[in-house]
Design a protein around this motif. Sequence first.
Motif, PDB file in Angstrom:
ATOM      1  N   MET A   1      14.981 -25.860 -42.126  1.00 43.46           N
ATOM      2  CA  MET A   1      14.302 -25.722 -40.847  1.00 43.46           C
ATOM      3  C   MET A   1      13.670 -27.058 -40.441  1.00 43.46           C
ATOM      4  O   MET A   1      12.950 -27.684 -41.233  1.00 43.46           O
ATOM      5  CB  MET A   1      13.195 -24.659 -40.952  1.00 43.46           C
ATOM      6  N   ASP A   2      13.944 -27.493 -39.233  1.00 39.73           N
ATOM      7  CA  ASP A   2      13.308 -28.704 -38.732  1.00 39.73           C
ATOM      8  C   ASP A   2      11.819 -28.455 -38.484  1.00 39.73           C
ATOM      9  O   ASP A   2      11.429 -27.387 -37.996  1.00 39.73           O
ATOM     10  CB  ASP A   2      13.955 -29.145 -37.418  1.00 39.73           C
ATOM     11  N   ILE A   3      10.994 -29.443 -38.817  1.00 39.26           N
ATOM     12  CA  ILE A   3       9.565 -29.378 -38.512  1.00 39.26           C
ATOM     13  C   ILE A   3       9.387 -29.830 -37.065  1.00 39.26           C
ATOM     14  O   ILE A   3       9.696 -30.963 -36.716  1.00 39.26           O
ATOM     15  CB  ILE A   3       8.757 -30.261 -39.466  1.00 39.26           C
ATOM     16  N   ARG A   4       8.915 -28.928 -36.236  1.00 46.86           N
ATOM     17  CA  ARG A   4       8.760 -29.207 -34.806  1.00 46.86           C
ATOM     18  C   ARG A   4       7.282 -29.267 -34.425  1.00 46.86           C
ATOM     19  O   ARG A   4       6.405 -29.057 -35.260  1.00 46.86           O
ATOM     20  CB  ARG A   4       9.484 -28.140 -33.985  1.00 46.86           C
ATOM     21  N   ALA A   5       7.044 -29.532 -33.149  1.00 40.15           N
ATOM     22  CA  ALA A   5       5.669 -29.723 -32.686  1.00 40.15           C
ATOM     23  C   ALA A   5       4.787 -28.516 -32.980  1.00 40.15           C
ATOM     24  O   ALA A   5       3.599 -28.660 -33.268  1.00 40.15           O
ATOM     25  CB  ALA A   5       5.664 -30.025 -31.196  1.00 40.15           C
ATOM     26  N   ALA A   6       5.360 -27.306 -32.915  1.00 42.20           N
ATOM     27  CA  ALA A   6       4.561 -26.098 -33.081  1.00 42.20           C
ATOM     28  C   ALA A   6       4.599 -25.529 -34.495  1.00 42.20           C
ATOM     29  O   ALA A   6       4.058 -24.454 -34.739  1.00 42.20           O
ATOM     30  CB  ALA A   6       5.044 -25.032 -32.097  1.00 42.20           C
ATOM     31  N   THR A   7       5.210 -26.227 -35.433  1.00 44.48           N
ATOM     32  CA  THR A   7       5.353 -25.705 -36.786  1.00 44.48           C
ATOM     33  C   THR A   7       4.025 -25.727 -37.540  1.00 44.48           C
ATOM     34  O   THR A   7       3.349 -26.757 -37.588  1.00 44.48           O
ATOM     35  CB  THR A   7       6.401 -26.511 -37.570  1.00 44.48           C
ATOM     36  N   VAL A   8       3.691 -24.592 -38.139  1.00 44.07           N
ATOM     37  CA  VAL A   8       2.491 -24.482 -38.976  1.00 44.07           C
ATOM     38  C   VAL A   8       2.959 -24.173 -40.394  1.00 44.07           C
ATOM     39  O   VAL A   8       3.497 -23.098 -40.652  1.00 44.07           O
ATOM     40  CB  VAL A   8       1.545 -23.376 -38.483  1.00 44.07           C
ATOM     41  N   LEU A   9       2.753 -25.107 -41.309  1.00 46.16           N
ATOM     42  CA  LEU A   9       3.183 -24.940 -42.692  1.00 46.16           C
ATOM     43  C   LEU A   9       2.074 -24.265 -43.508  1.00 46.16           C
ATOM     44  O   LEU A   9       0.898 -24.305 -43.130  1.00 46.16           O
ATOM     45  CB  LEU A   9       3.556 -26.288 -43.286  1.00 46.16           C
ATOM     46  N   PRO A  10       2.428 -23.662 -44.636  1.00 45.96           N
ATOM     47  CA  PRO A  10       1.432 -22.916 -45.416  1.00 45.96           C
ATOM     48  C   PRO A  10       0.291 -23.809 -45.923  1.00 45.96           C
ATOM     49  O   PRO A  10       0.499 -24.958 -46.315  1.00 45.96           O
ATOM     50  CB  PRO A  10       2.249 -22.368 -46.594  1.00 45.96           C
ATOM     51  N   ALA A  11      -0.900 -23.247 -45.914  1.00 40.80           N
ATOM     52  CA  ALA A  11      -2.087 -23.908 -46.455  1.00 40.80           C
ATOM     53  C   ALA A  11      -3.161 -22.858 -46.660  1.00 40.80           C
ATOM     54  O   ALA A  11      -3.079 -21.746 -46.120  1.00 40.80           O
ATOM     55  CB  ALA A  11      -2.593 -25.001 -45.513  1.00 40.80           C
ATOM     56  N   ASP A  12      -4.156 -23.202 -47.443  1.00 39.38           N
ATOM     57  CA  ASP A  12      -5.341 -22.362 -47.605  1.00 39.38           C
ATOM     58  C   ASP A  12      -6.353 -22.827 -46.562  1.00 39.38           C
ATOM     59  O   ASP A  12      -6.999 -23.862 -46.738  1.00 39.38           O
ATOM     60  CB  ASP A  12      -5.894 -22.525 -49.026  1.00 39.38           C
ATOM     61  N   ARG A  13      -6.446 -22.088 -45.460  1.00 40.11           N
ATOM     62  CA  ARG A  13      -7.308 -22.491 -44.343  1.00 40.11           C
ATOM     63  C   ARG A  13      -8.516 -21.568 -44.260  1.00 40.11           C
ATOM     64  O   ARG A  13      -8.391 -20.351 -44.343  1.00 40.11           O
ATOM     65  CB  ARG A  13      -6.532 -22.441 -43.022  1.00 40.11           C
ATOM     66  N   ARG A  14      -9.678 -22.172 -44.049  1.00 38.04           N
ATOM     67  CA  ARG A  14     -10.879 -21.347 -43.897  1.00 38.04           C
ATOM     68  C   ARG A  14     -11.846 -22.008 -42.939  1.00 38.04           C
ATOM     69  O   ARG A  14     -11.970 -23.248 -42.903  1.00 38.04           O
ATOM     70  CB  ARG A  14     -11.562 -21.114 -45.242  1.00 38.04           C
ATOM     71  N   PRO A  15     -12.537 -21.208 -42.134  1.00 37.36           N
ATOM     72  CA  PRO A  15     -13.564 -21.762 -41.252  1.00 37.36           C
ATOM     73  C   PRO A  15     -14.756 -22.240 -42.074  1.00 37.36           C
ATOM     74  O   PRO A  15     -15.074 -21.668 -43.121  1.00 37.36           O
ATOM     75  CB  PRO A  15     -13.941 -20.590 -40.357  1.00 37.36           C
ATOM     76  N   ILE A  16     -15.380 -23.289 -41.612  1.00 40.20           N
ATOM     77  CA  ILE A  16     -16.568 -23.816 -42.285  1.00 40.20           C
ATOM     78  C   ILE A  16     -17.657 -24.090 -41.252  1.00 40.20           C
ATOM     79  O   ILE A  16     -17.388 -24.166 -40.050  1.00 40.20           O
ATOM     80  CB  ILE A  16     -16.270 -25.122 -43.064  1.00 40.20           C
ATOM     81  N   GLU A 239       4.984 -20.796 -39.785  1.00 39.18           N
ATOM     82  CA  GLU A 239       4.598 -20.043 -38.600  1.00 39.18           C
ATOM     83  C   GLU A 239       4.726 -20.943 -37.379  1.00 39.18           C
ATOM     84  O   GLU A 239       5.033 -22.138 -37.492  1.00 39.18           O
ATOM     85  CB  GLU A 239       3.153 -19.543 -38.732  1.00 39.18           C
ATOM     86  N   ARG A 240       4.478 -20.359 -36.225  1.00 43.22           N
ATOM     87  CA  ARG A 240       4.505 -21.128 -34.987  1.00 43.22           C
ATOM     88  C   ARG A 240       3.136 -21.047 -34.324  1.00 43.22           C
ATOM     89  O   ARG A 240       2.553 -19.966 -34.195  1.00 43.22           O
ATOM     90  CB  ARG A 240       5.571 -20.579 -34.034  1.00 43.22           C
ATOM     91  N   ASP A 241       2.630 -22.199 -33.913  1.00 47.85           N
ATOM     92  CA  ASP A 241       1.337 -22.248 -33.236  1.00 47.85           C
ATOM     93  C   ASP A 241       1.563 -22.205 -31.737  1.00 47.85           C
ATOM     94  O   ASP A 241       2.160 -23.110 -31.164  1.00 47.85           O
ATOM     95  CB  ASP A 241       0.575 -23.515 -33.612  1.00 47.85           C
ATOM     96  N   SER A 242       1.066 -21.168 -31.099  1.00 46.10           N
ATOM     97  CA  SER A 242       1.290 -20.994 -29.659  1.00 46.10           C
ATOM     98  C   SER A 242       0.482 -21.970 -28.821  1.00 46.10           C
ATOM     99  O   SER A 242       0.778 -22.178 -27.647  1.00 46.10           O
ATOM    100  CB  SER A 242       0.954 -19.570 -29.241  1.00 46.10           C
ATOM    101  N   GLY A 243      -0.542 -22.614 -29.432  1.00 49.20           N
ATOM    102  CA  GLY A 243      -1.377 -23.532 -28.667  1.00 49.20           C
ATOM    103  C   GLY A 243      -0.997 -24.980 -28.792  1.00 49.20           C
ATOM    104  O   GLY A 243      -1.690 -25.850 -28.283  1.00 49.20           O
ATOM    105  N   THR A 244       0.106 -25.286 -29.489  1.00 51.07           N
ATOM    106  CA  THR A 244       0.466 -26.677 -29.724  1.00 51.07           C
ATOM    107  C   THR A 244       1.050 -27.310 -28.480  1.00 51.07           C
ATOM    108  O   THR A 244       1.924 -26.738 -27.835  1.00 51.07           O
ATOM    109  CB  THR A 244       1.486 -26.782 -30.878  1.00 51.07           C
ATOM    110  N   ALA A 245       0.548 -28.541 -28.164  1.00 50.55           N
ATOM    111  CA  ALA A 245       1.103 -29.296 -27.041  1.00 50.55           C
ATOM    112  C   ALA A 245       2.165 -30.254 -27.557  1.00 50.55           C
ATOM    113  O   ALA A 245       2.153 -30.639 -28.689  1.00 50.55           O
ATOM    114  CB  ALA A 245      -0.011 -30.055 -26.346  1.00 50.55           C
TER     115      ALA A 245
END
Length: 245
Positions: A1-16, A239-245
Amino acid sequence: MDIRAATVLPADRRPITLHTADGLELVGELALPESGAPVATLVCLHPLPTAEGMMDSHVLRKASFRLPALADVAVLRFNTRGTTSRHGTSQGTFGDGETERYDVAAAIEFVEFEGLPRPWLLGWSFGTELALKWGCDPEVEGAILLSPPLHRAQDKDLDAWAEFGRPLVALVPEFDDYLRPAEARERFSRVPQAEVVGVDNAKHLWVGEPYVRRVLDEIVGRVAPKAHPLPTEWDGPAERDSGTA
């Protein structure tokens, strides 16, 4: 899969939440590699909030979407005082780069408290001014500056970085609105360890996937060189980020 502008790769994300010495709470997010410890940490300082700059400005957002997975780099983003993004609004009001010194300090202290390794400041436009003015902290390994305007940051701030001795890398677009490569090399010449990288055809906002990839490659080449150059394809889930410009 090509990495595109809206591509979200796996990570451990948390709000701080960052807590400043002058009593404010700042909204942020920490993105960590999904497995294993990070090899380095980026502390992101966003563009001018009065011109729509925020922690979700596209280059910083894409760094958080890709670098934990591709380079094992932790990415800390936050909204400086009074700034709003889709993650929320930080307390306080815009301080024209002065009271934001407490915001920078709070981010560095958070990295230290969390035991995150090898923190580098990643400033973009207004964020480069914050890095230059307030980033000479013993915890900081170096700084990478995207489109530095050198408006609020003065020669005395460059002299402080020269004395600080840590790496300073400036990525300067060929067609920047404020500071172009030739002038940048002259201005940064007072910092012996500074490296100015001119980027052909780029503009201040780094719009376009080729320029984002160039920026992220330059960053990783400094903070996580074993992961350089970054791949342009990904075999795992995404995943795909719907807010990516």
